[in-house]
Design an enzyme around this catalytic site. Structure first.
Site, PDB file in Angstrom:
ATOM      1  N   LYS A 164      -2.550 134.617  11.836  1.00 52.45           N
ATOM      2  CA  LYS A 164      -3.194 134.082  10.630  1.00 52.45           C
ATOM      3  C   LYS A 164      -2.317 132.977  10.014  1.00 52.45           C
ATOM      4  O   LYS A 164      -1.083 133.038  10.129  1.00 52.45           O
ATOM      5  CB  LYS A 164      -3.352 135.241   9.648  1.00 52.45           C
ATOM      6  CG  LYS A 164      -3.975 134.881   8.324  1.00 52.45           C
ATOM      7  CD  LYS A 164      -3.988 136.127   7.458  1.00 52.45           C
ATOM      8  CE  LYS A 164      -4.285 135.782   6.013  1.00 52.45           C
ATOM      9  NZ  LYS A 164      -3.220 135.058   5.351  1.00 52.45           N
ATOM     10  N   LYS A 189       4.048 132.062  11.973  1.00 54.89           N
ATOM     11  CA  LYS A 189       3.933 131.738  13.404  1.00 54.89           C
ATOM     12  C   LYS A 189       4.918 130.663  13.818  1.00 54.89           C
ATOM     13  O   LYS A 189       5.659 130.813  14.779  1.00 54.89           O
ATOM     14  CB  LYS A 189       2.547 131.156  13.718  1.00 54.89           C
ATOM     15  CG  LYS A 189       1.491 132.101  14.020  1.00 54.89           C
ATOM     16  CD  LYS A 189       0.233 131.402  14.447  1.00 54.89           C
ATOM     17  CE  LYS A 189      -0.153 130.190  13.625  1.00 54.89           C
ATOM     18  NZ  LYS A 189      -0.497 130.476  12.239  1.00 54.89           N
ATOM     19  N   LYS A 240      -2.097 120.521  11.194  1.00 58.29           N
ATOM     20  CA  LYS A 240      -1.051 120.275  10.187  1.00 58.29           C
ATOM     21  C   LYS A 240       0.177 119.630  10.830  1.00 58.29           C
ATOM     22  O   LYS A 240       0.995 119.015  10.178  1.00 58.29           O
ATOM     23  CB  LYS A 240      -0.600 121.598   9.542  1.00 58.29           C
ATOM     24  CG  LYS A 240      -1.617 122.215   8.604  1.00 58.29           C
ATOM     25  CD  LYS A 240      -0.961 123.157   7.599  1.00 58.29           C
ATOM     26  CE  LYS A 240      -0.110 124.235   8.232  1.00 58.29           C
ATOM     27  NZ  LYS A 240      -0.873 125.252   9.008  1.00 58.29           N
ATOM     28  N   ASP A 286      -6.535 131.729  12.754  1.00 59.94           N
ATOM     29  CA  ASP A 286      -7.555 132.561  13.346  1.00 59.94           C
ATOM     30  C   ASP A 286      -8.191 131.831  14.534  1.00 59.94           C
ATOM     31  O   ASP A 286      -8.164 130.608  14.585  1.00 59.94           O
ATOM     32  CB  ASP A 286      -8.626 132.775  12.263  1.00 59.94           C
ATOM     33  CG  ASP A 286      -9.169 134.178  12.311  1.00 59.94           C
ATOM     34  OD1 ASP A 286      -9.108 134.785  13.375  1.00 59.94           O
ATOM     35  OD2 ASP A 286      -9.664 134.636  11.261  1.00 59.94           O
TER      36      ASP A 286
END
Lengths: 292, 477
Positions: free
Chosen positions: A14, A19, A45, A131
């Site tokens: 998520k 991450k 991003k 996701d």
């Protein structure tokens, strides 16, 4: 497809769950151990590899694609800490276009540019946006691009919900050559019931824990310095946690096809934990101990 | 579970919208899609023989979207294309047509249209994507969308014209005779002193769209015209009349004109004189064929394949003129579940045909024809193979019709009915001639060879024997 050069690992989770931090620290730890590593940020991003390259500017693959000029590997990659080759797929500006298709195009382009043949990596890590919202974001686990995926999750319900969605995608694609699951990286672990929740979730879904990463000030501090923990605080306990995690991921061959929970099942499971947490926080005593 | 559909005869919503805009004189389509979306529609329709409109096929302005427009969004490419189109193509109205890609990516076509409109250019858009429906859906929704926005693009004070009637429901190019049919509708309305707002073809144009709100009423000739008519009713209080099909016989024309006269001012004398002359025309020609009706036994078992409106129209005509048994009707445009329209023609269809089927799958239709034991099929060129195989006469009147140029021919009104009836009789006479020829050749062969053996294939022999017995039976009658 030609034989893959190196192990290709996708890391999902998520948004905001850590991450990129985790992936960058794994990359740094693997590089520190002497491996040749590529980290590909699959997120519009384009900030996956920031801490590996000291926040220096790196044109994204899609930025270069947009210009329409001939693209060379040197234009879209830069070597960061420990020689980790950093690449960012990039994407459209928020609210416009299709980022999923963008990731697809970026991964295809990297293959066309013979990235893996040229760099000869031992490990390639794909840090994939949040996701699995559509087919585009499943590209790294489809078509044999990676053969293993890990998911970063905290004990929060929404993070586990996203992990469960990834399990669904793996479950769908694994039978036709898609990646299998290497395990869950339990991130932002705090003392108390947090580990127990994630442990219960992996037990329910037939998966396993790749490693527990505690919530730590070292991580925050290193990020603010624009570095990974491995680089900024190599002697810290947190750095060792990442090293162990990297070692596990490098050596783990126990790959599984998870059994995702159905929507109602997941909701019921979450509700049962809701009740337990309430009791724990409020000191309610249940069961045999009640009689004391 | 998805099924395979063999040769579906309808395109997607974008195709329907594109062919609709192309047929409005003065309107220029701008297709925001990859190049194939527009071209495939052109290639499909090219075979039908309606001829090409001004901005069609490779001359259609379009963004020819590529992968980078999908990834980064195609809005700026669209802006560029609209500006360039306005520079090089003269038009009274530019209509932006959305596509599957653009809808999935979420290009803000609406904002782009507003931006160009604010610069004083006449631009409208439709946000429907190909996957929203078939070409009939595309026709209906693009007209709806244009009528919804045209007031902001072309200023026009509302001033009701007591003689003006909007015509909805005739889908350009999906009805192979749409041009002639529109002209015939115009002739009928002109006959009683009314003006038809046709939108399409020779007498249509962008002005019809602008003036639609000034009509005294709208007539909806198929379910696919309901939405724009409703819009005009809600926004501008233009009432509408729904009829199940276009008129064919003089009685249909009378019924239509009577309904319209409830809203439009029609001089009773002019009306009677015109309808009387229509009746005379019909009686004259239909009485000429009375001998053929009996000699060729024209009241045959008939099956009709086509759009709902055509099925109703041809079915009624065959029943009333020839006393034919319409053993089946295959609706190729209808939806199994239609929640968008109020129109419900179930009763009418049941009165026309013994069995109703809804499918556009060639394989299903072939099976239906085989099972029906029909002697005559009114359908499209796609039914040719099965008709030949089963020795059935085929009248090609629904989409698609290959190898025939159809420009201004009509199948509606008394003139259309006479043309249709002539075609049918010709087909029956030709089939009889071919049968006689086969018999003649066979008898000749028998005479020459004086033997049953070694002169023909088993299949051919069986066919000949069948024909001999059929002709012998007829002779005995």
């Amino acid at each position: 497809m030609a034989e893959k050069i190196g192990k290709h690992i996708a890391i999902y989770g998520k948004g905001g769950i850590g991450k990129s931090t985790t992936t960058s620290n794994i990359s740094a730890a693997l590089a520190e151990a002497g491996y040749r590593v590529i980290q590909i940020g699959c997120d519009p991003k384009s900030d996956s590899t920031n801490t590996l390259r000291g926040n220096n500017y790196l044109p994204t693959v899609l930025d270069s694609l947009r210009e329409g000029n001939k693209i060379h590997l040197d234009d879209i990659s830069v070597k960061g800490f420990g020689g980790v080759l950093c690449i960012e797929s990039g994407g459209p500006v928020p609210g416009v276009g299709c980022a999923g298709r963008g990731i697809n195009a970026a991964v295809n382009l990297l293959q066309e540019l013979n990235l893996f043949e040229e760099f000869k990596p031992d490990y390639v890590l794909y840090d994939v946006l949040g996701d699995v919202v559509c087919g585009g974001f499943a590209v790294p686990i489809r078509d044999g691009i990676t053969d293993r995926a890990y998911v970063v999750s905290s004990s929060d319900f929404m993070a586990l919900y996203a992990a469960n969605n990834l399990f669904k995608a793996i479950n769908k694609y694994a039978p036709t050559g898609g990646a299998k699951l290497g395990g869950v990286i339990a991130n932002s672990m705090k003392p108390g019931y947090h580990r127990e929740i994630v442990d219960d979730f992996v037990a329910k879904t037939g998966t396993s824990i790749a490693g527990y990463v505690n919530r730590s000030l070292d991580v925050q501090q290193s990020e603010l310095y624009g570095k990974t923990v491995i680089e900024a605080k190599p002697n810290s306990a947190q750095a060792d946690i990442y090293r162990n995690l990297a070692k596990y991921i490098a050596e783990n061959e126990n790959l599984v096809v998870p059994n995702p929970l159905g929507s109602a099942e997941l909701r019921d499971w979450a509700r049962s934990w809701g009740d337990r947490i309430y009791d724990i926080e409020n000191g309610v005593v249940n069961g045999l101990a009640e009689a004391i | 579970m998805s099924n395979v559909i063999k040769n579906p005869r309808n395109g997607c919503a974008l195709h329907g919208a594109l062919q609709t805009v192309q047929e409005i004189e003065g309107a220029v389509p701008v297709v925001h899609a990859n190049a194939g979306c527009g071209v495939i529609n052109y290639l499909a329709n090219k075979t039908v023989g309606n001829g090409a409109s001004r901005y069609s096929g490779f001359a259609t302005p379009g963004t020819a979207v590529q992968e980078r427009h999908v990834i980064f969004g195609g809005a700026s490419r669209l802006r560029e294309q609209i500006k360039n189109t306005i520079k090089v193509v003269n038009g009274d109205l530019y209509v932006i047509l959305n596509s599957c890609e653009s809808a999935m990516v979420g290009d803000d076509v609406d904002a782009m249209t507003r931006e160009i409109v604010e610069q004083g250019e006449p631009v409208a858009c439709t946000l429907i994507a190909g996957f929203n429906g078939g070409s009939h859906y595309g026709y209906e929704h693009v007209i709806y969308d244009i009528l919804k926005s045209i007031d902001g693009v072309k200023k026009n004070e509302k001033s009701t014209d007591e003689k003006l009637i909007n015509i909805f429901g005739i889908v350009p190019e999906k009805d192979p005779y749409w041009q002639g049919n529109l002209e015939e509708i115009r002739r009928i309305f002109a006959g009683v002193g009314l003006k038809a707002n046709l939108f399409f073809g020779v007498y249509g144009g962008v002005n019809d769209l602008v003036n639609a709100k000034n009509a005294v009423a709208s007539v909806v000739f198929s379910r696919w015209g309901e939405l724009p008519a409703k819009l005009l009713k809600e926004r501008f209080d233009v009432p509408y009349i729904s009829v199940s099909s276009l008129p064919n016989l003089a009685s249909d024309e009378r019924e239509l004109i009577e309904k319209v006269s409830e809203y439009a001012k029609i001089d009773p004398e002019v009306k009677e004189s015109f309808l009387e002359s229509e009746g005379r025309y019909e009686r004259n020609y239909l009485s000429r064929i009375r001998d053929d009706i009996f000699e060729y036994d024209l009241g045959k078992r008939t099956l009709i394949v086509g759009d709902e409106e055509q099925v109703i129209r041809y079915g009624k005509l065959f029943k009333e003129v020839f006393g034919a048994r319409v053993v089946g009707a295959v609706l190729t445009d209808a939806l199994k579940k239609d929640e968008e329209h109020e129109t419900d023609n179930t009763e009418i269809l049941e009165a026309v045909a013994e069995n109703i089927y809804i499918t556009s799958d060639e394989k299903d239709i072939e099976d239906i024809i085989k099972r029906s034991r029909a002697q005559v099929v009114i359908g499209s060129s796609l039914e040719k193979r099965i008709a030949e195989k089963n020795n059935v006469s085929l009248l090609e009147f629904s989409y698609p019709i290959y190898h025939r140029a159809i420009l201004n021919q009509t199948t509606v009104g008394v003139r259309g009915a006479v043309e249709f009836v002539s075609d049918y009789i010709t087909a029956v006479k030709q089939a009889e001639k071919e049968k006689s020829q086969v018999l003649h050749d066979y008898l000749k062969q028998l005479k020459n060879q004086n033997s049953w053996q070694g002169h023909t294939s088993k299949k051919g022999q069986v066919k000949q024997i069948n024909l001999v017995s059929e002709l012998a039976a007829r002779e005995s009658i």
